[in-house]
Scaffold this active site. Structure first.
Site, PDB file in Angstrom:
ATOM      1  N   ARG A  66       0.841  -1.205   0.000  1.00  0.00           N
ATOM      2  CA  ARG A  66       0.000   0.000   0.000  1.00  0.00           C
ATOM      3  C   ARG A  66       0.881   1.262   0.000  1.00  0.00           C
ATOM      4  O   ARG A  66       0.584   2.240  -0.679  1.00  0.00           O
ATOM      5  CB  ARG A  66      -0.915   0.047   1.234  1.00  0.00           C
ATOM      6  N   ASN A 103      -7.801   9.200   5.928  1.00  0.00           N
ATOM      7  CA  ASN A 103      -6.916   8.598   4.929  1.00  0.00           C
ATOM      8  C   ASN A 103      -5.488   8.534   5.436  1.00  0.00           C
ATOM      9  O   ASN A 103      -5.029   9.395   6.197  1.00  0.00           O
ATOM     10  CB  ASN A 103      -6.959   9.386   3.614  1.00  0.00           C
ATOM     11  N   HIS A 120      -6.060   8.551  11.524  1.00  0.00           N
ATOM     12  CA  HIS A 120      -5.767   7.115  11.427  1.00  0.00           C
ATOM     13  C   HIS A 120      -4.314   6.839  11.050  1.00  0.00           C
ATOM     14  O   HIS A 120      -4.001   5.754  10.568  1.00  0.00           O
ATOM     15  CB  HIS A 120      -6.709   6.446  10.410  1.00  0.00           C
ATOM     16  N   ASN A 212     -20.672  13.046  -1.149  1.00  0.00           N
ATOM     17  CA  ASN A 212     -20.302  11.628  -1.284  1.00  0.00           C
ATOM     18  C   ASN A 212     -20.863  11.078  -2.581  1.00  0.00           C
ATOM     19  O   ASN A 212     -21.748  11.674  -3.198  1.00  0.00           O
ATOM     20  CB  ASN A 212     -20.874  10.839  -0.090  1.00  0.00           C
ATOM     21  N   LEU A 213     -20.307   9.944  -2.991  1.00  0.00           N
ATOM     22  CA  LEU A 213     -20.813   9.291  -4.200  1.00  0.00           C
ATOM     23  C   LEU A 213     -22.195   8.707  -3.945  1.00  0.00           C
ATOM     24  O   LEU A 213     -23.070   8.735  -4.794  1.00  0.00           O
ATOM     25  CB  LEU A 213     -19.836   8.182  -4.600  1.00  0.00           C
ATOM     26  N   GLU A 214     -22.369   8.161  -2.763  1.00  0.00           N
ATOM     27  CA  GLU A 214     -23.655   7.609  -2.378  1.00  0.00           C
ATOM     28  C   GLU A 214     -23.883   7.952  -0.909  1.00  0.00           C
ATOM     29  O   GLU A 214     -22.940   8.305  -0.209  1.00  0.00           O
ATOM     30  CB  GLU A 214     -23.672   6.096  -2.573  1.00  0.00           C
TER      31      GLU A 214
HETATM   32  P1  NAD Z   1     -14.738   3.572   2.909  1.00  0.00           P
HETATM   33  O1  NAD Z   1     -13.919   2.818   1.922  1.00  0.00           O
HETATM   34  O2  NAD Z   1     -15.414   2.825   3.995  1.00  0.00           O
HETATM   35  O3  NAD Z   1     -15.874   4.317   2.113  1.00  0.00           O
HETATM   36  C1  NAD Z   1     -15.584   5.018   0.944  1.00  0.00           C
HETATM   37  C2  NAD Z   1     -16.685   6.010   0.697  1.00  0.00           C
HETATM   38  O4  NAD Z   1     -16.274   6.810  -0.407  1.00  0.00           O
HETATM   39  C3  NAD Z   1     -18.033   5.385   0.334  1.00  0.00           C
HETATM   40  O5  NAD Z   1     -19.057   6.058   1.038  1.00  0.00           O
HETATM   41  C4  NAD Z   1     -18.163   5.640  -1.165  1.00  0.00           C
HETATM   42  O6  NAD Z   1     -19.487   5.883  -1.552  1.00  0.00           O
HETATM   43  C5  NAD Z   1     -17.340   6.918  -1.322  1.00  0.00           C
HETATM   44  N1  NAD Z   1     -16.753   7.097  -2.638  1.00  0.00           N
HETATM   45  C6  NAD Z   1     -16.232   6.159  -3.474  1.00  0.00           C
HETATM   46  N2  NAD Z   1     -15.781   6.736  -4.588  1.00  0.00           N
HETATM   47  C7  NAD Z   1     -16.007   8.068  -4.463  1.00  0.00           C
HETATM   48  C8  NAD Z   1     -15.778   9.185  -5.288  1.00  0.00           C
HETATM   49  N3  NAD Z   1     -15.208   9.073  -6.485  1.00  0.00           N
HETATM   50  N4  NAD Z   1     -16.143  10.408  -4.843  1.00  0.00           N
HETATM   51  C9  NAD Z   1     -16.733  10.558  -3.622  1.00  0.00           C
HETATM   52  N5  NAD Z   1     -16.989   9.530  -2.798  1.00  0.00           N
HETATM   53  C10 NAD Z   1     -16.620   8.297  -3.215  1.00  0.00           C
HETATM   54  O7  NAD Z   1     -13.825   4.708   3.450  1.00  0.00           O
HETATM   55  P2  NAD Z   1     -13.726   5.381   4.875  1.00  0.00           P
HETATM   56  O8  NAD Z   1     -15.099   5.773   5.315  1.00  0.00           O
HETATM   57  O9  NAD Z   1     -12.687   6.419   4.735  1.00  0.00           O
HETATM   58  O10 NAD Z   1     -13.226   4.241   5.881  1.00  0.00           O
HETATM   59  C11 NAD Z   1     -12.210   3.363   5.484  1.00  0.00           C
HETATM   60  C12 NAD Z   1     -11.053   3.198   6.414  1.00  0.00           C
HETATM   61  O11 NAD Z   1      -9.987   2.613   5.659  1.00  0.00           O
HETATM   62  C13 NAD Z   1     -10.507   4.499   6.935  1.00  0.00           C
HETATM   63  O12 NAD Z   1     -10.251   4.288   8.270  1.00  0.00           O
HETATM   64  C14 NAD Z   1      -9.185   4.746   6.199  1.00  0.00           C
HETATM   65  O13 NAD Z   1      -8.156   4.955   7.153  1.00  0.00           O
HETATM   66  C15 NAD Z   1      -8.843   3.459   5.515  1.00  0.00           C
HETATM   67  N6  NAD Z   1      -8.525   3.634   4.066  1.00  0.00           N
HETATM   68  C16 NAD Z   1      -7.756   4.675   3.641  1.00  0.00           C
HETATM   69  C17 NAD Z   1      -7.457   4.842   2.292  1.00  0.00           C
HETATM   70  C18 NAD Z   1      -6.602   6.009   1.861  1.00  0.00           C
HETATM   71  O14 NAD Z   1      -5.778   6.494   2.635  1.00  0.00           O
HETATM   72  N7  NAD Z   1      -6.744   6.522   0.646  1.00  0.00           N
HETATM   73  C19 NAD Z   1      -7.950   3.942   1.373  1.00  0.00           C
HETATM   74  C20 NAD Z   1      -8.715   2.861   1.831  1.00  0.00           C
HETATM   75  C21 NAD Z   1      -8.996   2.725   3.184  1.00  0.00           C
END
Ligand code: NAD
Length: 244
Positions: A66, A103, A120, A212-214
């Site tokens: 990652r 993130n 986190h 949000n997307l959804e």
């Molecule tokens: P999640 O994966 O649970 O949810 C993602 C959310 O993003 C969903 O509600 C979805 O509808 C929305 N989404 C997807 N594509 C989108 C877009 N193009 N535009 C807007 N919204 C969009 O994520 P979370 O709620 O952040 O929880 C996940 C946990 O996993 C967190 O604790 C995080 O630390 C970790 N995580 C981090 C990353 C990263 O750093 N980029 C990636 C994956 C998971």
């Protein structure tokens, strides 16, 4: 958004959805069809303290992958829009802004945002289990490299795993208590305590907006929800707030 003139202090919560269009996999979306798998691993096999105790090699290799993967990804229009808001909002006296992110990528910072709190943890720091120091880190950890501070081979990802306490909660709640607007962007509302911020905001009488997307799991708590990809809805909202 109503009563924009009265907004002074803003807290923004971001989640994996803001980085999705940069090519970083989200963790879960209601309709992702992945059956709870994240990069083909069950969460409990890679993102808990128990997983690390049972199989540290698997966990370190997973996070090495990652960590490597985020480094060639680029911030998208949503990260850039928040960076612009970060620059321009708090320039006015009496206004504050805090971006609280779940993130663990560094795309907010690479997009130019400065007021970012990683509740986190982050991929690009390593945490030493021997001396407790955190060090900037871009390479792998699976080979057990020495800690730059104390030399012990005890570095782990600086990631808050499920079951661990998120960072800097006092600062986050202090910012919420002063805020007039809470905005949640690209998060499913499934991971606590972040998922509970909207409820705290409502109890504090703060205006709440979801981008949000959804709809997220806590969607009913928001005064307003705007649905669409982050690269569209976030720049549009920032333009509106800053007046174009
Ligand atoms: P999640 O994966 O649970 O949810 C993602 C959310 O993003 C969903 O509600 C979805 O509808 C929305 N989404 C997807 N594509 C989108 C877009 N193009 N535009 C807007 N919204 C969009 O994520 P979370 O709620 O952040 O929880 C996940 C946990 O996993 C967190 O604790 C995080 O630390 C970790 N995580 C981090 C990353 C990263 O750093 N980029 C990636 C994956 C998971």
């Amino acid at each position: 958004m109503a009563a924009m003139d009265s907004i002074r202090n803003i807290v923004i919560l971001t989640g994996a959805g803001i980085s999705a269009e940069s090519g970083i996999d989200t963790f879960r979306g209601a309709n992702d069809g992945r059956g709870g798998l994240w990069e083909n691993h069950r969460v409990e096999d890679v993102a808990t303290p128990g997983a690390y105790e049972r199989d540290p090699d698997l966990v370190l290799r997973f996070y090495d992958m990652r960590r490597a993967a985020i480094q060639d990804k680029q911030p998208n229009a949503a990260h850039h829009a928040l960076a612009r808001l970060d620059r321009e909002w708090a320039r006015e006296p009496g206004r504050e802004l805090l971006i609280v992110t779940q993130n663990v990528d560094d795309l907010h910072q690479r997009g130019g945002a400065r007021r970012v709190l990683h509740m986190h943890g982050q991929h690009l720091t390593a945490w030493c289990g021997a001396c407790d120091m955190r060090s900037p880190w871009t390479g792998p950890l699976a080979q057990r490299p020495p800690c730059p501070a104390c030399g012990a081979a005890a570095l782990r990802p600086d990631i808050v795993w499920f079951g661990e306490m998120p960072y800097r909660m006092d600062e986050i709640y202090a910012a919420l208590r002063k805020a007039d607007l809470f905005v949640s962007i690209g998060t499913s509302g499934a991971v606590y305590p972040a998922a509970g911020f909207v409820r705290s905001a409502r109890e504090l009488g703060i205006r709440t907006l979801e981008l949000n997307l959804e709809r997220s799991q806590g969607s009913d708590w928001f005064h307003e929800t705007r649905l669409g990809p982050a690269t569209q809805v976030v720049p549009a909202w920032v333009d509106e707030l800053l007046g174009g």
